[in-house]
Design a protein around this motif. Sequence first.
Motif, PDB file in Angstrom:
ATOM      1  N   SER A   7      40.002   6.659  24.408  1.00 25.22           N
ATOM      2  CA  SER A   7      41.436   6.680  24.124  1.00 25.22           C
ATOM      3  C   SER A   7      41.869   8.032  23.570  1.00 25.22           C
ATOM      4  O   SER A   7      41.101   8.730  22.898  1.00 25.22           O
ATOM      5  N   GLY A   9      43.948   8.281  21.242  1.00 24.13           N
ATOM      6  CA  GLY A   9      43.963   8.082  19.802  1.00 24.13           C
ATOM      7  C   GLY A   9      45.313   7.719  19.225  1.00 24.13           C
ATOM      8  O   GLY A   9      45.398   7.361  18.038  1.00 24.13           O
ATOM      9  N   SER A  13      47.891   4.318  23.312  1.00 23.13           N
ATOM     10  CA  SER A  13      46.607   4.440  24.009  1.00 23.13           C
ATOM     11  C   SER A  13      45.562   3.512  23.408  1.00 23.13           C
ATOM     12  O   SER A  13      44.771   2.894  24.131  1.00 23.13           O
ATOM     13  N   ASN A  14      45.539   3.401  22.089  1.00 22.61           N
ATOM     14  CA  ASN A  14      44.570   2.507  21.438  1.00 22.61           C
ATOM     15  C   ASN A  14      44.828   1.048  21.811  1.00 22.61           C
ATOM     16  O   ASN A  14      43.882   0.278  22.036  1.00 22.61           O
ATOM     17  N   MET A  17      43.602   0.553  25.288  1.00 17.63           N
ATOM     18  CA  MET A  17      42.139   0.572  25.300  1.00 17.63           C
ATOM     19  C   MET A  17      41.585  -0.797  24.918  1.00 17.63           C
ATOM     20  O   MET A  17      40.671  -1.323  25.585  1.00 17.63           O
ATOM     21  N   THR A  47      42.299  13.817  27.461  1.00 20.18           N
ATOM     22  CA  THR A  47      41.417  12.701  27.122  1.00 20.18           C
ATOM     23  C   THR A  47      40.291  12.585  28.137  1.00 20.18           C
ATOM     24  O   THR A  47      39.131  12.348  27.783  1.00 20.18           O
TER      25      THR A  47
END
Length: 264
Positions: A7, A9, A13-14, A17, A47
């Motif tokens: 990810s 971060g 995105s987290n 994920m 990423t």
Amino acid sequence: MKFAVRSKGNAESNALMLKIRTYLQDFGLVYDEAQPDIVISVGGDGTLLYAFHRYSSRLDRTAFVGVHTGHLGFYADWVPEEIEALVDAIAHKSYEPVEYPLLEVMIRYEHGGKETRYLALNESTVKCVEGTFVMDIEIRERHFERFRGDGLCVATPSGSTAYNKALGGAIVHPSLQSIQLTEMASINNKVFRTIGSPLILPGHHTCVLKPVRQKDFLVTVDHLTLLHKDVKSIQYRVAKEKIRFARFKTFPFWKRVHDSFISD
């Protein structure tokens, strides 16, 4: 199949994920960060660069998939709204492997020190720590020119749309086994001359940079910036290794170029 997810971060995105990981485990796939068969990158091209370097020792056994959560990425085929379709494809369908060439960077040192080898997905640059950058350039073991300026950039075809493009380099289709050498602010006058144009070298050609005065250089390899001292030469060529992407749907390269640089 074993998988891992990387990810960017940030919160979006987290969250994606965790959703991807949960869905794939529900389908019976095994989460394995150490030895994944497929790596899903959630974020942007940066990423995926981190994921590539994390698994660069497994390129013959690991394929990559990109999900972009920001601006359109050149290494990302999927958007957050397509997560369910992506997970279903990974769990139930075979993918088309798409391979892109990589750049091999070989740094050799004065006094016979052990050489250092890197792989780059996008590009490598060389600059001086201080003063004017002066470097002899050899192509296929023959002297080509003595470059004076800010530095040099060597890019892969897939990296030609990144820093290389900002320097005025050409956009090269990633199916071509090649590397591209691009100048950074060369000095050209009545005394000093450089070619002044990007050079695209085929896969069987090697480019070697040999310092004229300075011996210490800042060398970048994708997102990494590294100080190398007592440099004797820096060799660039198309690497034997390739990066492999798991392609579950078509996404033509020139459409990516259009969507990234031309489309509103």
